[in-house]
Design an enzyme around this catalytic site. Structure first.
Site, mmCIF file in Angstrom:
data_model
loop_
_atom_site.group_PDB
_atom_site.id
_atom_site.type_symbol
_atom_site.label_atom_id
_atom_site.label_comp_id
_atom_site.label_asym_id
_atom_site.label_seq_id
_atom_site.Cartn_x
_atom_site.Cartn_y
_atom_site.Cartn_z
ATOM 1 N N SER A 182 -64.996 -4.369 -16.752
ATOM 2 C CA SER A 182 -65.183 -3.533 -15.564
ATOM 3 C C SER A 182 -66.479 -2.735 -15.592
ATOM 4 O O SER A 182 -67.004 -2.366 -14.537
ATOM 5 C CB SER A 182 -63.999 -2.570 -15.414
ATOM 6 O OG SER A 182 -63.822 -1.784 -16.585
ATOM 7 N N ASN A 212 -61.911 -2.991 -23.984
ATOM 8 C CA ASN A 212 -60.491 -3.091 -23.632
ATOM 9 C C ASN A 212 -59.635 -3.472 -24.833
ATOM 10 O O ASN A 212 -58.471 -3.076 -24.920
ATOM 11 C CB ASN A 212 -60.297 -4.097 -22.496
ATOM 12 C CG ASN A 212 -60.775 -3.550 -21.161
ATOM 13 O OD1 ASN A 212 -60.588 -2.377 -20.861
ATOM 14 N ND2 ASN A 212 -61.411 -4.393 -20.371
ATOM 15 N N HIS A 224 -65.250 5.031 -16.434
ATOM 16 C CA HIS A 224 -66.206 4.208 -15.682
ATOM 17 C C HIS A 224 -67.312 5.062 -15.076
ATOM 18 O O HIS A 224 -67.041 6.056 -14.410
ATOM 19 C CB HIS A 224 -65.476 3.442 -14.581
ATOM 20 C CG HIS A 224 -64.466 2.476 -15.104
ATOM 21 N ND1 HIS A 224 -63.120 2.799 -15.206
ATOM 22 C CD2 HIS A 224 -64.596 1.214 -15.578
ATOM 23 C CE1 HIS A 224 -62.469 1.764 -15.709
ATOM 24 N NE2 HIS A 224 -63.338 0.792 -15.948
ATOM 25 N N ASP A 239 -61.512 8.757 -13.833
ATOM 26 C CA ASP A 239 -60.783 8.285 -15.011
ATOM 27 C C ASP A 239 -61.485 8.639 -16.312
ATOM 28 O O ASP A 239 -60.933 8.464 -17.393
ATOM 29 C CB ASP A 239 -60.545 6.773 -14.944
ATOM 30 C CG ASP A 239 -61.841 5.968 -14.823
ATOM 31 O OD1 ASP A 239 -62.928 6.534 -15.056
ATOM 32 O OD2 ASP A 239 -61.757 4.771 -14.495
ATOM 33 N N GLY A 288 -60.808 -5.421 -16.632
ATOM 34 C CA GLY A 288 -59.665 -5.637 -17.518
ATOM 35 C C GLY A 288 -59.870 -6.703 -18.574
ATOM 36 O O GLY A 288 -58.972 -6.955 -19.380
#
Length: 237
Positions: free
Chosen positions: A63, A128, A214, A211, A100
């Site tokens: 991402s 991830n 990002h 979040d 993801g």
């Protein structure tokens, strides 16, 4: 009476034609809804259809590369393309980032991605894995396999490895070993290394989305700068 029947037939034909068009439209919309990745695939295919004189730079990541939460032209690969264009350099950026994505997932779709010629391959995967607590040996093995496949496809492809780090709350020993994966792989395989992709961005609330992971559009500009510092060395050679 004949006029009435003719009008009825005309109405019935018109109604049936309109109904079939409507059903076909519904079918198309349903197909689109059940194939969420088709636009992404088409985008990659269109990006690969470039002139022979133009060299491809492929950003392969998750991402962070995809530009999660932002317009596509705000993601750092797009900013790199703008930089290349401003310098009149014949390179085409292909953004193969997938939100993801793990190293295992990246390894699984790599053969399809490598159907197109790649001059520079920028590998941004692993974050991830770390956030999910994937065993470090597995992450290292998958990254090595990706590197091997890229070189098997074309030994002339330059590979840039984007170093990553994890938040300290995941565990001191795990995060320390995770951080070391990237420089050790770069040294072992003689790769170009971006020491830390999110340098000067990670941990700064004003440069990250809600979040805290990002980057914002402004944060992406700094990420692009971090990438360009290494990428320009590769291009100049």
């Amino acid at each position: 009476m004949i006029s009435i029947m003719t009008s009825f037939r005309t109405f019935r034909f018109t109604f049936l034609f309109a109904f079939l068009v409507f059903c076909n439209s519904c079918k198309n919309e349903t197909q689109k809804a059940t194939e969420p990745s088709s636009e992404k695939i088409q985008s990659w295919e269109n990006s690969a259809a470039v002139k022979d004189s133009v060299k491809n730079i492929l950003f392969y990541g998750n991402s962070l590369t995809a530009g999660y939460g932002l317009d596509s032209d705000e993601a750092f690969p797009a900013l790199i393309q703008q930089k290349l264009d401003s310098l009149n350099l014949d390179y085409k950026v292909i953004n193969a980032g997938l939100s993801g994505e793990t190293t295992a997932g990246g390894l699984g779709r790599l053969d399809w991605i490598l159907k197109q010629p790649v001059s520079i391959f920028i590998l941004e995967l692993g974050a991830n894995d770390g956030l999910r607590g994937v065993p470090l040996d597995e992450t290292r093995k998958n990254l090595q396999s990706i590197i091997d496949k890229v070189r098997q496809k074309d030994p002339e492809t330059n590979i840039i490895l984007a170093g990553m780090q994890l938040p300290p709350n995941i565990g001191r020993e795990y995060t320390a070993e995770f951080k070391e994966i990237y420089p050790s792989l770069a040294e072992k395989n003689d790769l170009y290394l971006i020491p830390f992709l999110l340098e000067d961005v990670a941990g700064k609330p004003d440069l990250n989305q809600g979040d805290g992971i990002h980057p914002t559009a402004e944060g992406q500009k700094i990420v692009a700068r971090n990438v360009w510092e290494i990428l320009r060395e590769v291009i100049s050679e």
